[in-house]
Motif scaffolding. Structure first.
Motif, mmCIF file in Angstrom:
data_model
loop_
_atom_site.group_PDB
_atom_site.id
_atom_site.type_symbol
_atom_site.label_atom_id
_atom_site.label_comp_id
_atom_site.label_asym_id
_atom_site.label_seq_id
_atom_site.Cartn_x
_atom_site.Cartn_y
_atom_site.Cartn_z
ATOM 1 N N ALA A 72 0.840 -1.205 0.000
ATOM 2 C CA ALA A 72 0.000 0.000 0.000
ATOM 3 C C ALA A 72 0.872 1.250 0.000
ATOM 4 N N ASN A 76 1.180 3.941 -3.305
ATOM 5 C CA ASN A 76 0.651 5.305 -3.207
ATOM 6 C C ASN A 76 1.658 6.372 -3.627
ATOM 7 N N GLN A 216 1.644 12.807 0.850
ATOM 8 C CA GLN A 216 0.313 12.816 0.227
ATOM 9 C C GLN A 216 0.318 13.647 -1.049
ATOM 10 N N ARG A 219 1.262 11.667 -4.188
ATOM 11 C CA ARG A 219 0.461 10.462 -4.472
ATOM 12 C C ARG A 219 0.536 10.107 -5.955
ATOM 13 N N VAL A 223 -2.517 4.892 -8.707
ATOM 14 C CA VAL A 223 -2.615 3.868 -7.655
ATOM 15 C C VAL A 223 -3.951 3.132 -7.790
ATOM 16 N N TRP A 227 -5.718 0.063 -2.855
ATOM 17 C CA TRP A 227 -4.621 0.559 -2.025
ATOM 18 C C TRP A 227 -4.635 2.083 -1.863
ATOM 19 N N ASP A 228 -5.355 2.777 -2.746
ATOM 20 C CA ASP A 228 -5.367 4.247 -2.715
ATOM 21 C C ASP A 228 -5.683 4.738 -1.303
ATOM 22 N N TRP A 229 -4.810 5.599 -0.780
ATOM 23 C CA TRP A 229 -5.020 6.033 0.601
ATOM 24 C C TRP A 229 -5.946 7.254 0.713
ATOM 25 N N THR A 230 -6.442 7.807 -0.428
ATOM 26 C CA THR A 230 -7.216 9.054 -0.374
ATOM 27 C C THR A 230 -8.428 8.921 0.559
#
Ligand code: PLP
Length: 396
Positions: A72, A76, A216, A219, A223, A227-230
């Motif tokens: 992850a 990203n 961030q 990014r 991605v 897994w995208d952390w947004t």
């Protein structure tokens, strides 16, 4: 005839011992995942995770083990064709590098061997050569669980700054968070990866990725959705925060574990790990005076307070592990990724996990059983180990 019946001690370096309070918190039917107590609990848990990591950064929680959190984090901020510099001090940073390679990242490894910490000066020198900023991220572990080394992350940040380089600093704290002192913001870490099953005292299954604003802002727009952390940085979204159904029971367990950490106090948790690690080292040093036992990392300042790797030679490590488990109910860690002539599978090594829900009687008990094993197996060892260990505990 065995003396192992009774409560066992899983003294491998993760998963660590799960406290009864964590187990009891998980022992219920699933709560509503859309509104109510669980949603409120998660909103309050995010600031608590930041407190443990000593950061103001956002945190994404994945239903994953450490490998998932590694992937992850990499996905990203790194895209195919990017370059990452991996600082290997044993096993785990190199594995993180392999995951990066599989997503098309060009990985350059500086290998510091299996019994040393990373050398910040070597990193500074390499980054200083990278005039065009080809290297997008520097990846390493705070603690390598195989070797027991503790890398100096503040010094690593200083080295990156001294080179005038803009790469992200990405640190794996999977073995160290909640055990070894760690300061994400004060040390200038951009991305930090952790998991539930070690210092956080919760069963394996939650991976955490902390990312500051700089990370961030970098990014990778391609991605993958999962897994995208947004959305995963926005707990108010709840369902999307977890990329789907929340890991209900792990969250309940983690809440109990965090309560235990804060009731004790973060500094007190670090202090307990420090004293108990030094307790074990005192015994190992004393045994080593009259036999082959050696702590893998020589310099105490560069040893983890979560795990110690030991060299015992020949197949003594494997024999000792079997003996203490069968006869004393203590399960020690295997010699992971270590080898010696004639013993390619780490048979001459073992590891003691001293992370998470452990106290003086557990460590002194484990050391007592190890001494019994050394005697029973006729492995040469020095005397006075247990009183040396008790002496460290007595100083608190
Ligand atoms: C430092 C470190 N990083 C990463 C991992 C990989 O975590 P997992 O086995 O949960 O995928 C481990 C596992 O022990 C570890 O100790």
């Amino acid at each position: 005839m065995t003396l192992s019946f009774g409560r066992e001690y899983l003294a491998i370096p993760g998963p660590s011992v799960t406290p009864d309070r964590v187990l009891n918190a998980m022992h219920r039917t699933a709560p509503n995942i859309y509104e109510g107590a669980l949603v409120d609990m998660v909103a309050a848990m995010v600031p608590d995770l930041r407190r443990v990591a000593r950061t103001k950064s956002d945190v994404a929680i994945y239903i994953a083990n450490g490998h998932g959190a590694w992937e992850a984090a990499a996905m990203n901020v790194l895209a195919p064709g990017d370059k990452a510099l991996v600082l290997a001090t044993g096993r785990f940073a190199a594995l993180w590098g392999m995951i990066c390679e599989r997503i098309g990242v060009a990985v350059e490894v500086i290998d510091f061997g299996k019994s040393d910490a990373l050398d910040p000066e070597a990193v500074r020198a390499r980054l200083a050569q990278d005039k065009v900023g080809e290297i997008k991220a520097v990846l390493t572990v705070q603690v390598d669980t195989a070797t027991g080394v503790l890398n100096d992350i503040a010094a690593l940040r200083a080295a990156i700054d001294a080179a005038g380089h803009d790469a992200l600093l990405m640190v794996d704290c999977i073995a160290s968070l909640g055990c070894d002192l760690f300061e994400m913001d004060a040390w200038g870490v951009d991305v930090m990866v952790a998991a539930s099953q070690k210092g956080l005292m919760t069963p394996p299954g939650l991976g955490f990725v902390f990312a500051n604003e700089k990370a961030q802002a970098r990014r990778n727009p391609s991605v993958s959705f999962y897994w995208d952390w947004t959305n995963r940085m926005r707990p108010e979204l709840f369902y999307q925060y977890f990329g789907g159904t929340a890991p209900t029971h792990h969250l309940l367990g983690l809440r109990a574990a965090l309560d235990m950490i804060f009731e004790e106090g973060m500094e007190a948790v670090w202090h307990r790990h420090d004293v108990l690690a030094r307790t074990a080292w005192a015994a190992f040093d004393a045994w080593g005076q009259g036999g082959p036992m050696e702590i893998n990392i020589k310099e105490p300042a560069r040893r983890s307070r979560a795990v110690t790797a030991l060299k015992l030679g020949d197949d003594h490590g494997a024999r000792l592990r079997r003996w203490v488990e069968t006869n004393g109910g203590v399960t020690l860690g295997i010699g992971l990724g270590m080898s010696a002539p004639g013993y390619p599978n780490g048979e001459g090594f073992f590891r003691l996990g001293h992370m998470g829900h452990i106290n003086a009687h557990m460590i002194l008990g484990a050391l007592g059983v190890i001494e019994a094993g050394l005697i029973a197996l006729d492995i040469p060892h020095g005397t006075g180990a247990l009183s040396a260990a008790a002496g460290v505990v007595s100083q608190g």
